[in-house]
Design a protein around this motif. Sequence first.
Motif, short mmCIF file in Angstrom:
data_model
loop_
_atom_site.label_atom_id
_atom_site.label_comp_id
_atom_site.label_asym_id
_atom_site.label_seq_id
_atom_site.Cartn_x
_atom_site.Cartn_y
_atom_site.Cartn_z
N TYR A 1 0.72 -1.44 0.49
CA TYR A 1 -0.40 -0.11 -0.47
C TYR A 1 0.97 1.11 -0.12
CZ TYR A 1 -3.49 3.33 1.95
OH TYR A 1 -4.37 4.76 1.97
N SER A 2 2.26 1.40 0.61
CA SER A 2 2.84 2.66 0.83
C SER A 2 3.50 3.14 -0.64
CB SER A 2 3.84 2.70 2.06
OG SER A 2 4.97 1.06 1.56
N ILE A 3 3.97 1.52 -1.19
CA ILE A 3 4.00 2.09 -2.78
C ILE A 3 2.92 2.78 -3.51
CG2 ILE A 3 4.89 0.62 -5.00
CD1 ILE A 3 6.64 0.65 -2.65
N THR A 4 1.58 2.55 -3.50
CA THR A 4 0.31 2.66 -4.06
C THR A 4 0.49 4.59 -3.38
OG1 THR A 4 -0.75 1.38 -4.27
CG2 THR A 4 -2.07 3.04 -4.19
N VAL A 5 0.55 4.60 -2.15
CA VAL A 5 0.61 6.10 -1.46
C VAL A 5 2.13 7.26 -2.13
CG1 VAL A 5 0.98 7.60 -0.33
CG2 VAL A 5 -0.42 5.84 0.57
N ALA A 6 3.26 6.24 -3.40
CA ALA A 6 4.18 7.23 -4.22
C ALA A 6 3.90 7.38 -4.63
CB ALA A 6 5.35 6.02 -3.18
N TYR B 1 0.73 7.79 -5.96
CA TYR B 1 -0.26 8.93 -6.21
C TYR B 1 0.62 9.84 -5.93
CZ TYR B 1 -4.86 10.82 -6.03
OH TYR B 1 -6.42 10.70 -6.79
N GLN B 2 1.51 10.32 -5.17
CA GLN B 2 1.71 11.31 -4.69
C GLN B 2 2.16 12.05 -5.87
OE1 GLN B 2 3.85 10.42 -1.92
NE2 GLN B 2 2.23 10.83 -0.30
N LYS B 3 3.10 11.19 -7.03
CA LYS B 3 4.50 11.32 -7.90
C LYS B 3 3.97 11.34 -9.17
CE LYS B 3 8.76 11.01 -9.91
NZ LYS B 3 9.77 10.34 -9.55
N ALA B 4 3.00 10.90 -9.71
CA ALA B 4 2.54 10.87 -10.93
C ALA B 4 0.99 11.80 -11.75
CB ALA B 4 1.02 9.04 -10.59
N SER B 5 1.56 11.76 -12.82
CA SER B 5 1.56 13.04 -13.28
C SER B 5 0.33 12.78 -13.95
CB SER B 5 2.52 13.99 -14.43
OG SER B 5 2.09 12.29 -15.51
N ASN B 6 -0.17 11.92 -14.41
CA ASN B 6 -1.79 11.13 -14.30
C ASN B 6 -2.55 10.55 -13.59
OD1 ASN B 6 -4.15 10.47 -15.89
ND2 ASN B 6 -3.32 11.06 -17.83
N LYS B 7 -3.07 11.26 -12.77
CA LYS B 7 -3.93 10.77 -11.82
C LYS B 7 -4.40 8.89 -12.08
CE LYS B 7 -2.28 12.73 -9.14
NZ LYS B 7 -0.14 12.82 -8.06
N ALA B 8 -4.68 9.38 -13.20
CA ALA B 8 -5.74 7.80 -14.62
C ALA B 8 -5.34 6.62 -14.12
CB ALA B 8 -6.14 8.98 -15.77
N PHE B 9 -4.17 6.55 -14.03
CA PHE B 9 -3.42 5.94 -14.26
C PHE B 9 -2.66 5.05 -13.26
CE2 PHE B 9 -3.43 7.22 -18.64
CZ PHE B 9 -3.59 6.16 -19.33
N VAL B 10 -3.27 5.37 -12.31
CA VAL B 10 -2.94 5.27 -10.99
C VAL B 10 -3.67 5.04 -9.96
CG1 VAL B 10 0.08 5.65 -11.13
CG2 VAL B 10 -1.69 7.44 -9.90
N ALA B 11 -3.44 3.98 -9.19
CA ALA B 11 -4.91 4.15 -7.78
C ALA B 11 -4.59 5.05 -7.05
CB ALA B 11 -4.39 2.80 -6.93
N ASN B 12 -6.27 5.24 -6.60
CA ASN B 12 -6.24 6.67 -5.74
C ASN B 12 -5.94 5.77 -3.66
OD1 ASN B 12 -7.06 8.21 -3.63
ND2 ASN B 12 -8.61 9.64 -5.10
N PRO B 13 -4.73 5.99 -3.15
CA PRO B 13 -4.58 5.50 -1.97
C PRO B 13 -6.18 5.62 -0.52
CG PRO B 13 -2.83 6.89 -2.40
CD PRO B 13 -4.25 7.39 -3.68
N ALA B 14 -7.21 6.44 -1.35
CA ALA B 14 -8.68 6.78 -0.79
C ALA B 14 -8.85 5.45 -0.64
CB ALA B 14 -9.09 8.08 -1.05
N LYS B 15 -9.26 4.67 -1.32
CA LYS B 15 -9.61 3.12 -1.69
C LYS B 15 -8.14 2.16 -2.11
CE LYS B 15 -13.78 5.37 -4.42
NZ LYS B 15 -14.02 5.71 -5.81
N GLY B 16 -7.81 2.58 -2.27
CA GLY B 16 -6.12 1.65 -2.35
C GLY B 16 -6.46 0.67 -3.68
N SER B 17 -5.46 0.20 -3.74
CA SER B 17 -5.20 -0.73 -5.35
C SER B 17 -5.55 -2.20 -5.06
CB SER B 17 -3.91 -0.68 -5.86
OG SER B 17 -3.87 -1.05 -6.75
#
Length: 226
Positions: free
Chosen positions: A114-119, A121-137
């Motif tokens: 999960y900590s990687i998913t958070v990282a 989301y923080q860095k991705a320029s396009n949030k559509a391609f990464v999971a939102n930590p609020a829901k998890g991946s």
Amino acid sequence: MKIFALYFLLFTFSLSVFGQTNPPKKALHIQGIKAYKATIATDRRKTLVEIRKVIPSVKLDIRYATKNNFMGQVMYKQARAFARKEVVEQLRKIQTSLNKKGYSLKIFDGYRPYSITVAFYQKASNKAFVANPAKGSIHNRGCAVDLTLVDLKTGKDLVMPTPYDSFSAAAAANYPKASAEALKNRTFLISTMQQHGFSVMPNEWWHFDYKGWRTYELMDIPFELL
């Protein structure tokens, strides 16, 4: 008036303290190693299995254990791939079927802490391609795999519409303007995975979620503890 003002202030204060007007959102339940071990002690179905140990012939290209990824940095300390027991069993069946046709799976990623998913989301320029930590991946649940196909004769990846982790429109599972070869290979990959209980993510041709993923917990366990 003074008494009324005092009651009003007390009432407002109580609302802010006890959150009656805006109750906090329920926090996600993220399993660590202790909670995970307690879970699998009673439900072996939820065991995280190292894919290579069950499918020795599978190819691995764990990008997040290198700098060759959209983050441009090493995210995993170990180049390993895990998934829940049932997921790996289905991947084994897929690999057996593919081998008979001259192909192999190549895994880019499986279970993701999960900590990687958070990282991401923080860095991705396009949030559509990464999971939102609020829901998890679904990767955090051990029920998602990123993969492609390899030709066993040439040892090369089959041509696909885009490279792995492309943040472009062409990465979509139904993008129509790729070459005929890429479209054929993508269709073959998706149909093969679907036959074994996986569904493709609409905007990522390489990402597949296993049915029943909602019954599995989110986890934040580094590979070195597994």
